[in-house]
Design a protein around this motif. Structure first.
Motif, PDB file in Angstrom:
ATOM      1  N   VAL A  46       0.868  -1.170   0.000  1.00 32.38           N
ATOM      2  CA  VAL A  46       0.000   0.000   0.000  1.00 32.38           C
ATOM      3  C   VAL A  46       0.907   1.223   0.000  1.00 32.38           C
ATOM      4  CG1 VAL A  46      -1.878   1.233   1.141  1.00 32.38           C
ATOM      5  CG2 VAL A  46      -1.711  -1.270   1.369  1.00 32.38           C
ATOM      6  N   VAL A  47       0.697   2.104  -0.964  1.00 34.72           N
ATOM      7  CA  VAL A  47       1.497   3.324  -1.059  1.00 34.72           C
ATOM      8  C   VAL A  47       0.559   4.519  -0.966  1.00 34.72           C
ATOM      9  CG1 VAL A  47       3.173   4.655  -2.394  1.00 34.72           C
ATOM     10  CG2 VAL A  47       3.170   2.140  -2.536  1.00 34.72           C
ATOM     11  N   PHE A  48       0.877   5.433  -0.063  1.00 35.60           N
ATOM     12  CA  PHE A  48       0.071   6.631   0.153  1.00 35.60           C
ATOM     13  C   PHE A  48       0.816   7.844  -0.397  1.00 35.60           C
ATOM     14  CE2 PHE A  48      -0.903   3.640   3.526  1.00 35.60           C
ATOM     15  CZ  PHE A  48      -2.286   3.685   3.625  1.00 35.60           C
ATOM     16  N   THR A  49       0.184   8.582  -1.291  1.00 39.98           N
ATOM     17  CA  THR A  49       0.772   9.834  -1.752  1.00 39.98           C
ATOM     18  C   THR A  49       0.545  10.895  -0.681  1.00 39.98           C
ATOM     19  OG1 THR A  49       0.415   9.272  -4.077  1.00 39.98           O
ATOM     20  CG2 THR A  49       0.792  11.589  -3.550  1.00 39.98           C
ATOM     21  N   ALA A  50       1.611  11.296  -0.040  1.00 38.15           N
ATOM     22  CA  ALA A  50       1.545  12.277   1.042  1.00 38.15           C
ATOM     23  C   ALA A  50       2.006  13.637   0.502  1.00 38.15           C
ATOM     24  CB  ALA A  50       2.406  11.812   2.207  1.00 38.15           C
ATOM     25  N   SER A  51       2.643  14.418   1.333  1.00 37.55           N
ATOM     26  CA  SER A  51       3.157  15.729   0.926  1.00 37.55           C
ATOM     27  C   SER A  51       4.139  16.222   1.973  1.00 37.55           C
ATOM     28  CB  SER A  51       2.017  16.745   0.781  1.00 37.55           C
ATOM     29  OG  SER A  51       2.526  18.064   0.647  1.00 37.55           O
ATOM     30  N   GLY A  52       5.235  16.807   1.515  1.00 38.04           N
ATOM     31  CA  GLY A  52       6.205  17.374   2.444  1.00 38.04           C
ATOM     32  C   GLY A  52       5.632  18.493   3.288  1.00 38.04           C
ATOM     33  N   THR A  53       4.488  19.035   2.858  1.00 37.65           N
ATOM     34  CA  THR A  53       3.864  20.112   3.630  1.00 37.65           C
ATOM     35  C   THR A  53       3.310  19.626   4.958  1.00 37.65           C
ATOM     36  OG1 THR A  53       1.690  19.788   2.588  1.00 37.65           O
ATOM     37  CG2 THR A  53       3.223  21.317   1.506  1.00 37.65           C
ATOM     38  N   HIS A  54       3.288  18.302   5.180  1.00 44.74           N
ATOM     39  CA  HIS A  54       2.734  17.780   6.438  1.00 44.74           C
ATOM     40  C   HIS A  54       3.626  18.091   7.636  1.00 44.74           C
ATOM     41  CE1 HIS A  54       5.807  14.624   6.304  1.00 44.74           C
ATOM     42  NE2 HIS A  54       5.477  14.353   7.541  1.00 44.74           N
ATOM     43  N   ASP A  55       4.884  18.442   7.382  1.00 45.27           N
ATOM     44  CA  ASP A  55       5.855  18.670   8.461  1.00 45.27           C
ATOM     45  C   ASP A  55       5.966  20.156   8.763  1.00 45.27           C
ATOM     46  OD1 ASP A  55       7.963  18.810  10.212  1.00 45.27           O
ATOM     47  OD2 ASP A  55       9.279  17.492   9.057  1.00 45.27           O
ATOM     48  N   PRO A  56       5.409  20.617   9.892  1.00 48.86           N
ATOM     49  CA  PRO A  56       5.397  22.055  10.185  1.00 48.86           C
ATOM     50  C   PRO A  56       6.766  22.640  10.495  1.00 48.86           C
ATOM     51  CG  PRO A  56       4.547  20.816  12.049  1.00 48.86           C
ATOM     52  CD  PRO A  56       4.735  19.829  10.934  1.00 48.86           C
ATOM     53  N   ASP A  57       7.787  21.786  10.654  1.00 43.50           N
ATOM     54  CA  ASP A  57       9.120  22.282  10.984  1.00 43.50           C
ATOM     55  C   ASP A  57       9.998  22.503   9.754  1.00 43.50           C
ATOM     56  OD1 ASP A  57       8.600  22.245  13.738  1.00 43.50           O
ATOM     57  OD2 ASP A  57       9.115  20.118  13.872  1.00 43.50           O
ATOM     58  N   THR A  58       9.457  22.278   8.573  1.00 49.14           N
ATOM     59  CA  THR A  58      10.223  22.440   7.335  1.00 49.14           C
ATOM     60  C   THR A  58       9.706  23.623   6.532  1.00 49.14           C
ATOM     61  OG1 THR A  58       8.746  21.004   6.056  1.00 49.14           O
ATOM     62  CG2 THR A  58      10.589  19.942   7.238  1.00 49.14           C
TER      63      THR A  58
END
Length: 319
Positions: free
Chosen positions: A135-147
């Motif tokens: 199972v592969v989920f397309t996420a996003s780097g925007t999920h990390d508030p510290d970046t």
């Protein structure tokens, strides 16, 4: 012969992904909201690669539609019209700017589209996967508030499924569109990791992977911007400046091919987060909150309630 199911496989990086998979001789199931668009993509792939391409009408923002689509997939497997699933690619997603809108189920549209519908889909189809499935989920780097990515459109907040479903956090204050998006993607990563933990406890070899394709002007996070804005963001000078700011930029074709690699490649570990960056697909750390197991367990429990997953319906391997 193996079959891969993908949501949102008829456009954007999803379409680039399925063309790559078809070139490898892999049969496909394309799931999406618009049957006409699905069939156009499917016909093009069939004629070009000679593989089986089935379509399933499925709006991942609608729990009823997800259930109907999953039942159709099961029926196709049972009838032998498609083989058992080698992978489920939870790829569909969108950002919705402006005031919050709600689905027919009464849930905020961003949360339902990017997270809750895929949560239910995995619950309904996980036992249709082959023993070494993925199972592969397309996420996003925007999920990390510290970046830099995570600060770009609005920092993700600590997820509470019931609150997110109604967009009310901090005393019921509505969340801005950017924060709704980034938090829904944080939920996606938490889900991927919790799924991995449960599969390992069950002694199964199914992999669960989260993937950041980078920001792409033609799709996802930036797709609903006005045309001139997308063109500006896609120009070399602006992309250079965005990289200097620390943003992770994707490429439509290469990010799609990377998703295909994650679906079939042998060198990717379960419970990991991969990112396409500067022409390379590599493992990296996700947000600190994404490793919070208590948070992930609470999100899982509340998501089951919201999605209406009964005890009898929940697969044994995920309990």
């Amino acid at each position: 012969m193996s079959t891969i199911l993908i949501t949102g496989g008829h456009s954007g990086i999803g379409l680039k992904c399925v063309r790559q998979l078809a070139a490898q001789g892999i049969d496909l199931v394309l799931a999406g909201r618009n049957p006409t668009h699905l069939e156009l993509a499917a016909s093009s792939i069939r004629s070009g690669a000679g593989v089986k391409v089935a379509i399933v009408e499925m709006d991942v923002s609608s729990l009823v539609s997800v259930r109907k689509g999953a039942a159709q997939c099961r029926q196709m497997i049972e009838s032998g019209s498609i083989s058992g699933l080698q992978a489920i690619l939870c790829n569909a997603g969108a950002t919705f700017r402006g005031d919050a809108t709600y689905t027919e189920d009464g849930f905020e549209l961003t949360f339902a589209t990017n997270y809750l519908g895929h949560f239910l889909l995995v619950q309904l189809l996980i036992d249709s996967l082959e023993g070494d499935g993925r199972v592969v989920f397309t996420a996003s780097g925007t999920h990390d508030p510290d970046t830099a990515d995570g600060k770009f459109i609005g920092r993700a907040v600590r997820p509470d499924a019931f609150a997110l479903a109604k967009t009310g956090l901090d005393g019921g204050k509505p969340l801005p569109g950017g924060t709704r998006y980034t938090t829904s993607k944080l939920c996606t990563v938490l889900h991927a990791y919790e799924l991995d933990r449960r599969l390992k406890v069950a002694g199964l070899s199914i992999s669960s992977i989260a993937y950041d394709p980078g920001a792409i002007a033609e799709t996802g996070l930036l797709r609903d911007l006005p045309g001139p804005a997308r063109a500006l963001i896609g120009s070399p000078p602006v992309r250079w400046l965005m990289r200097r700011m620390g943003l992770t930029l994707g490429d439509l074709t290469q990010s799609g091919h990377a998703l295909a690699d994650l679906a079939t490649g042998k060198d990717f570990g379960s419970g990991r987060y991969y990112q396409w960056k500067d022409g390379v697909l590599g493992e990296t750390r996700s947000a600190t909150m994404s490793y919070d197991e208590e948070l992930a367990q609470a999100l899982w429990r509340d998501s089951k309630t919201l999605a209406g997953v009964s005890p009898d319906e929940e697969p044994d391997c995920l309990k």
